[in-house]
Design a protein around this motif. Structure first.
Motif, mmCIF file in Angstrom:
data_model
loop_
_atom_site.group_PDB
_atom_site.id
_atom_site.type_symbol
_atom_site.label_atom_id
_atom_site.label_comp_id
_atom_site.label_asym_id
_atom_site.label_seq_id
_atom_site.Cartn_x
_atom_site.Cartn_y
_atom_site.Cartn_z
ATOM 1 N N THR A 114 0.821 -1.203 0.000
ATOM 2 C CA THR A 114 0.000 0.000 0.000
ATOM 3 C C THR A 114 0.856 1.255 0.000
ATOM 4 N N ALA A 152 2.383 1.703 -3.366
ATOM 5 C CA ALA A 152 1.343 2.074 -4.333
ATOM 6 C C ALA A 152 0.990 3.551 -4.217
ATOM 7 N N ALA A 212 -0.440 1.486 -8.105
ATOM 8 C CA ALA A 212 -0.747 0.094 -7.760
ATOM 9 C C ALA A 212 -0.054 -0.885 -8.703
ATOM 10 N N LEU A 227 -7.530 3.185 -3.957
ATOM 11 C CA LEU A 227 -6.226 2.546 -4.144
ATOM 12 C C LEU A 227 -6.251 1.079 -3.747
ATOM 13 N N GLN A 287 -5.028 -5.600 -9.458
ATOM 14 C CA GLN A 287 -3.734 -5.988 -10.004
ATOM 15 C C GLN A 287 -3.333 -7.396 -9.548
ATOM 16 N N ILE A 333 -5.232 -2.144 -6.061
ATOM 17 C CA ILE A 333 -4.234 -3.163 -5.724
ATOM 18 C C ILE A 333 -4.844 -4.559 -5.845
#
Length: 820
Positions: A441, A444, A449, A491, A498, A495
């Motif tokens: 985190t 990112a 991310a 965010l 991804q 993540i």
């Protein structure tokens, strides 16, 4: 991992040469060491210790608890006081007189003796603090006692503290001042004096109690109040600063065989510990961290809150002694070195007197990652960061604070991890995964991310990322990272996307880190208040009388209307789902939702269980949410439309006894104020918009699907109207069951208004809020308050409590047949 170790060894990180330290001989005298001037701001002579404030707050809470428990458990307390008095009467008269003499005299002699002892040791300032606390205790207890004895509002408190005995003081002024004095002079730190003072206080309380000059509640309240005054005085006037200055740090380093030649205080770390940059005789440098005892409780409320809120695997000890804190950081530093991680080497530890301890690290010229611009964070640097984490994970070490101020980069571009104090050795899988989540985190936030996940996958592997994905929750992150996420709320979802792209077949198990959420506390408090108001209502009527005096014909009609509401809810749900749904099973789902209402607000429980039911029927999650959202949206529109319609009919019907002018105006005014508040306050407006957007994002396409089928459309809208009519009929029949005379339209206005209030209440099933709103609305409509309360209790019995048992049976049956 062999590649990681080889590269670190080649760079000279994991096998540094130990610092060369000149040995000193025991015969060398400290006064031969050159004087070192420490560059640091002057330490304040007095400071307010957080521990004193926390003890003061704890004493106030204990005082409130003692008073409340004493008021609630009067009979038990009176029985206990009687037992103590009876036991005291069995004591021989001579022994009782001796105890009274010793207690009454020694309660003054012991504090004076302690003051003389402190003055001889040149600690008169502490005695002065104690005298200030004693004066405040004397005056405060006298004034509060006078208020208790003279105020009509303190009748119950006066009865509790004095027992209505003549000559008994609510607060014993002498006892309060002695306890305040003893607390302020910190007599608790002297075991002998502490045992002596509490012995004479106990003797004094016993003698006052047996001579009927003091009650048991008064004694407890006086002692706790004296402790609160003592701690409050300590925090108010401050305590002498016992933190060792920089010169004491230099002396401790010399005992570790270091030869300091310069010292400069630098910025404190994130926990408020002092840090010094020390120059040595051989040209090398040290970074020294000083742990002060009075800082050990700094941030305690936040740590306690996290400890209570999070499950046992993730929480840390809220309070740790100075020695334990020193050993924890040293052990983590040595373990990280043994793991081959790039960390500053710990060269020595030492206590600095009794109030502090230090840790001496080798100095590395580095910059924190927070100080680097995003453009300098390339893929090689990202790989190095993940490699350092992997070295720790291989040895089961959890860092627990991987942020921009604990990840550093040296002049050659190599990564160095600092701040080992928060770490854990022999960490479990959950803590190791939390490290991955925290670092994912944070990176990112800096590089996006996609780059963060890609760099992690190359080092720690896709399986580690898939295992960490269930922990991508805000509560799992550090406070600084959570604050940064407030500016980029999507965010964590990015993540997850991804990671899912890398491991689409990964099975995601749900992991709950929180014991409860903050809104759970709100629900508990609201439920407590609701139960209080409900009990106050029940105390006004006899529930047996309510059931036995009700007209059974009207009661059966109300019961039938309550049953019809479940069929109507099933029809409404079927109407907004293009896919076919069996009527019988859908009705059972509505009964099951009545059972769920016991633990969830009314709207939340119904939405959750209907959505789950549709998903089990094979409907995709997005379509299921959209169908339930469409039904809720139409229900909201119908609710508002019917409220306006019935209000208009009621207002224009002059034959009814209900005069809507005042009540209707108040309702409309309250609704207008609520709308203005929601739309005018940006946080509330954003929260409402977010909730509505998430609930109704796919509603319009679902409504268009429904409108293509006239049968579905009729079924959905008919069910929506039938629900309202069924509940209004039930409430109207309950009013008629007790002889109430009110128009159907007026009952509709009352129900629709109260239902809106109940849906907004956070209590399970709107408990308390619905009863108050319905009873208040019926009373405003002209119904006698006793009749209104009885009608509301019967209505809630038929619509809320009675369906719970069949709802539980339906819930169990549906789960057994995998329909929920």
């Amino acid at each position: 991992m062999a590649e990681i170790r080889e590269r670190d060894n080649a760079a000279g990180l994991s096998e540094r040469e130990p610092a060369v330290v000149e040995p000193r001989h025991e015969t060398e005298a400290d006064d031969k060491d050159p004087e070192v001037y420490v560059v640091e701001p002057l330490l304040p002579q007095r400071l307010r210790r957080p521990s004193d404030l926390l003890r003061f707050i704890a004493a106030l809470l204990a005082l409130a608890a003692v008073v409340l428990l004493s008021l609630v458990a009067k009979q038990t307390l009176n029985g206990l006081a009687g037992d103590v008095a009876e036991g005291a009467n069995l004591v021989p008269n001579l022994l009782s007189r001796v105890a009274a003499f010793l207690g009454g005299g020694a309660v003054l002699i012991v504090p004076v003796a302690f003051a003389v002892e402190r003055v001889f040791h040149r600690d008169g300032l502490r005695v002065a603090e104690g005298l200030i606390a004693a004066i405040i205790g004397l005056v405060g207890s006298f004034l509060i006692g006078e208020w208790v004895m003279s105020s009509d509002a303190a009748g119950d408190l006066r009865q509790l503290l004095t027992g209505n005995r003549p000559g008994v003081e609510p607060f014993n002024t002498l006892l309060a001042s002695v306890v305040a004095y003893s607390t302020a002079v910190r007599i608790s730190r002297r075991p002998t004096w502490r045992a002596l003072i509490w012995t004479v206080i106990a003797l004094d309380v016993l003698s006052l109690f047996t001579s009927k000059q003091l009650t048991l509640p008064s004694a407890m309240v006086t002692i706790v109040a004296g402790m609160a005054i003592g701690y409050g005085t300590l925090y108010g006037v401050g305590s002498p600063n016992t933190r060792p200055p920089g010169t004491a740090v230099i002396a401790a380093l010399r005992k570790l065989s270091f030869q300091p030649v310069s010292a400069r205080r630098i910025e404190d770390d994130h926990q408020g510990s002092r840090r010094y940059a020390i120059g040595l005789h051989d040209g090398s440098s040290l970074d020294v961290t000083v742990l002060d005892r009075d800082r050990q409780v700094a941030g305690l409320p936040y740590r306690l809150w996290r400890r209570i809120r999070l499950n046992s695997e993730t929480r840390r000890r809220a309070i740790r002694s100075l020695r334990a804190e020193l050993e924890r950081e040293a052990l983590m530093a040595y373990a990280a070195q043994a793991a081959g991680a790039s960390t500053p080497r710990l060269l020595g530890t030492s206590e600095v007197g009794t109030e502090a301890a230090l840790l001496a690290y080798e100095h590395l010229s580095t910059r924190p990652l927070d100080a680097l611009p995003d453009s300098e964070i390339d893929d090689d640097l990202l790989a190095q960061i993940w490699e350092q984490l992997e070295l720790l994970r291989l040895q089961r070490l959890a860092h627990r604070r991987l942020t921009g101020d604990s990840i550093h980069v040296d002049a050659e571009g190599r990564v160095v991890l600092t701040d080992a104090r928060s770490g854990e050795i022999a960490a479990g899988d959950l803590l190791l995964r939390l490290d991955v989540v925290q670092l994912l985190t944070y990176l990112a936030l800096r590089v996006g991310a996609e780059r963060s996940v890609a760099s992690a996958a190359r080092v720690v592997g896709e399986d580690a990322l898939a295992g960490a994905m269930p922990l991508l929750q805000k509560i799992a992150l550090t406070r600084q990272t959570r604050s940064a996420l407030a500016k980029d709320k999507g965010l964590l979802s990015a993540i997850r996307e991804q990671i899912e792209a890398l491991k689409p077949q990964a099975k995601i198990e749900e992991i709950r880190l929180e014991r409860f959420r903050p809104r759970t506390l709100v629900t508990i408090i609201a439920s407590t208040l609701a139960a209080y108001f409900l009990l106050s209502q029940l105390s006004q009527v006899n529930l047996v009388t309510v059931i036995t005096t009700a007209n059974w014909a009207w009661s059966l009609l109300a019961l039938a209307a309550s049953f019809v509401s479940f069929i109507a809810a099933a029809l409404m749900l079927r109407g907004f789902v293009p896919e076919p749904l069996p009527l019988r099973r859908t009705v059972l789902v509505q009964f099951a939702s009545s059972f769920v209402k016991l633990v969830a607000p009314p709207a939340v429980g119904a939405v959750a269980i209907n959505t789950r039911y549709l998903q089990k029927r094979g409907i995709p999650p997005a379509s299921a949410v959209a169908s339930v959202g469409a039904s809720q949206l139409v229900m909201l529109i119908a609710h508002i439309s019917l409220l306006l319609l019935f209000a208009y009919i009621t207002g224009s019907n002059t034959a009814t006894s209900f005069t809507p002018t005042r009540g209707l105006v108040l309702v409309m005014l309250a609704v207008a104020v609520l709308i203005v508040a929601v739309l005018g306050v940006p946080p509330l407006r954003r929260m409402l918009t977010k909730r509505l957007r998430s609930l109704f994002s796919n509603v319009l396409p679902r409504l268009l699907d429904v409108l293509q089928s006239p049968r579905k459309m009729f079924e959905g809208f008919a069910g929506t109207v039938m629900i309202t009519i069924a509940f209004v009929t039930c409430l109207d029949a309950c009013v008629s069951a007790f002889g109430g005379d009110i128009s159907f339209t007026a009952v509709a206005v009352v129900f629709l208004t109260a239902n809106a209030i109940g849906s907004a209440a956070p209590t399970p099933g709107g408990l308390g809020a619905v009863e108050l709103a319905l009873a208040g609305g019926l009373t405003v409509a002209g119904i006698d308050s006793a009749v209104a309360t009885s009608a509301v209790l019967l209505y809630r019995l038929l619509t809320f409590w009675l369906p719970v048992l069949p709802g539980w049976a339906a819930f169990t049956w549906l789960q057994r047949h995998e329909a929920l």
